[in-house]
Design an enzyme around this catalytic site. Sequence first.
Site, PDB file in Angstrom:
ATOM      1  N   ASP A  94       0.875  -1.176   0.000  1.00 34.18           N
ATOM      2  CA  ASP A  94       0.000   0.000   0.000  1.00 34.18           C
ATOM      3  C   ASP A  94       0.912   1.226   0.000  1.00 34.18           C
ATOM      4  O   ASP A  94       2.095   1.123   0.339  1.00 34.18           O
ATOM      5  CB  ASP A  94      -0.899   0.013   1.248  1.00 34.18           C
ATOM      6  CG  ASP A  94      -2.178   0.805   1.039  1.00 34.18           C
ATOM      7  OD1 ASP A  94      -2.090   2.031   0.782  1.00 34.18           O
ATOM      8  OD2 ASP A  94      -3.278   0.223   1.115  1.00 34.18           O
ATOM      9  N   ASN A 132      -5.563  -4.583  -6.366  1.00 33.47           N
ATOM     10  CA  ASN A 132      -6.694  -3.898  -5.741  1.00 33.47           C
ATOM     11  C   ASN A 132      -6.504  -2.392  -5.611  1.00 33.47           C
ATOM     12  O   ASN A 132      -7.482  -1.653  -5.517  1.00 33.47           O
ATOM     13  CB  ASN A 132      -6.918  -4.506  -4.345  1.00 33.47           C
ATOM     14  CG  ASN A 132      -7.830  -3.669  -3.487  1.00 33.47           C
ATOM     15  OD1 ASN A 132      -9.046  -3.631  -3.682  1.00 33.47           O
ATOM     16  ND2 ASN A 132      -7.262  -2.972  -2.510  1.00 33.47           N
ATOM     17  N   TYR A 184     -13.076   7.645 -13.423  1.00 29.67           N
ATOM     18  CA  TYR A 184     -13.171   6.369 -12.709  1.00 29.67           C
ATOM     19  C   TYR A 184     -13.807   5.301 -13.597  1.00 29.67           C
ATOM     20  O   TYR A 184     -13.314   4.164 -13.676  1.00 29.67           O
ATOM     21  CB  TYR A 184     -13.982   6.558 -11.426  1.00 29.67           C
ATOM     22  CG  TYR A 184     -14.024   5.336 -10.536  1.00 29.67           C
ATOM     23  CD1 TYR A 184     -12.937   5.007  -9.736  1.00 29.67           C
ATOM     24  CD2 TYR A 184     -15.156   4.529 -10.488  1.00 29.67           C
ATOM     25  CE1 TYR A 184     -12.973   3.896  -8.907  1.00 29.67           C
ATOM     26  CE2 TYR A 184     -15.210   3.411  -9.663  1.00 29.67           C
ATOM     27  CZ  TYR A 184     -14.110   3.102  -8.882  1.00 29.67           C
ATOM     28  OH  TYR A 184     -14.157   1.985  -8.065  1.00 29.67           O
ATOM     29  N   LYS A 223     -11.984   1.828 -14.934  1.00 29.85           N
ATOM     30  CA  LYS A 223     -12.458   0.488 -14.597  1.00 29.85           C
ATOM     31  C   LYS A 223     -12.884  -0.296 -15.842  1.00 29.85           C
ATOM     32  O   LYS A 223     -12.763  -1.527 -15.870  1.00 29.85           O
ATOM     33  CB  LYS A 223     -13.593   0.571 -13.571  1.00 29.85           C
ATOM     34  CG  LYS A 223     -13.145   1.108 -12.215  1.00 29.85           C
ATOM     35  CD  LYS A 223     -12.004   0.280 -11.608  1.00 29.85           C
ATOM     36  CE  LYS A 223     -11.647   0.716 -10.204  1.00 29.85           C
ATOM     37  NZ  LYS A 223     -10.573  -0.105  -9.595  1.00 29.85           N
ATOM     38  N   ILE A 235     -19.624  -1.170  -1.668  1.00 30.94           N
ATOM     39  CA  ILE A 235     -19.030  -1.942  -0.578  1.00 30.94           C
ATOM     40  C   ILE A 235     -18.668  -0.981   0.546  1.00 30.94           C
ATOM     41  O   ILE A 235     -18.229   0.143   0.305  1.00 30.94           O
ATOM     42  CB  ILE A 235     -17.766  -2.699  -1.064  1.00 30.94           C
ATOM     43  CG1 ILE A 235     -18.068  -3.537  -2.314  1.00 30.94           C
ATOM     44  CG2 ILE A 235     -17.216  -3.589   0.063  1.00 30.94           C
ATOM     45  CD1 ILE A 235     -19.094  -4.642  -2.136  1.00 30.94           C
ATOM     46  N   THR A 278     -16.651   0.742   2.439  1.00 34.54           N
ATOM     47  CA  THR A 278     -15.245   1.138   2.478  1.00 34.54           C
ATOM     48  C   THR A 278     -15.145   2.661   2.568  1.00 34.54           C
ATOM     49  O   THR A 278     -16.121   3.374   2.339  1.00 34.54           O
ATOM     50  CB  THR A 278     -14.504   0.680   1.208  1.00 34.54           C
ATOM     51  OG1 THR A 278     -15.112   1.316   0.071  1.00 34.54           O
ATOM     52  CG2 THR A 278     -14.557  -0.834   1.045  1.00 34.54           C
TER      53      THR A 278
END
Length: 256
Positions: free
Chosen positions: A37, A90, A156, A160, A189, A191
Site C-alpha cells: 500500500d 486492488n 473512474y 475500470k 461496498i 469502504t
Amino acid sequence: MGMVEGKIALVTGAGAGIGRATALKFAQEGAKVMVSDVDTKGGEETVEMILNDGGEAAFMKADVSSAGEVAALVDKVVQTFGRLDCACNNAGIEGKVIPMADQPEANYDAVMGVNAKGTFLCLQAEIKQMQKNGGGAIVNLASVAGLIGFPGLSPYVASKHAVNGMTKNAALEYGKEGIRVNSICPGGIDTRMLDSLAEQASGGAQSTQEMMDPLHPIGRIGRPEEVAELIVWLCSPRASFITGANVPIDGGYVAQ
C-alpha cells in the site's frame, strides 16, 4: 486445508477495505501474503492482524503507478517468499465527482494513473514472474463502473472499463502458460472509498447507507469480507476453468 494452502500471494492497496480483507482471507486460507500500500501505517496494521492470527505476511510500500516501484515490489515477493502464485491488483482511487466537461485534467491523469496504468504495470510484472513459475492466478479489481456508466465519475468509469479490457487480453495471451486472469466488479461496498463518493454526491446530506442501500436489489451494500471470499476463490484451484471473466459482485445492481 485452505483454498490456497502453501501459495504465495500479493495484494496491493491492502492497508484498508477490500485489500485488507483480501490479505486476511488469503492468510486464513493458507497463503503467505505480501501486503502492499502507499499507506505504510495501514499496511503494517494489516500484517500485524495476519501475524496475530497465526499467518505469515510482510509489508512493502509501493506506488502502483510507478513501474520501478512495481518491479521492486514483485522482486521483494520473490526474495521474501520464493515465488509468486496469486496476485490481487486492488489499489485504486475514486477521484472527484464532477461532470465530464468540467473534469480537471489532473484528476483524470491521477485516476487513470493508479487504476488503469497501475493495473497494467502490476500485470506486466506479475505475469513475467508467473511465467517463471509455470503459472499463477491474478484478480484485478474493477467495479460495476467498469460495466456501466456513473454520472460525474467519467475518469473512474474509464479506468475500470480499462481494467476489464486488460483482464480479457491478459487471459487470452497467457492462458496456455497456466496463468489465469479475472476481474471482479463490486457494487457498493462498505469502504472509505464508498464513503467519499457518497459524501461528494450528496454533499453530506445523506449517510452512505441511506444513499446506497436502496440502490442495491439485495437491500444493502456489501462487506469487504464478502468480496475477499470471491477474490481468493478465483485465485484457488477451485476456479481452475475460469479466466477472462469480469465477475459482478454487486447485490444485483447491474441486473436492474
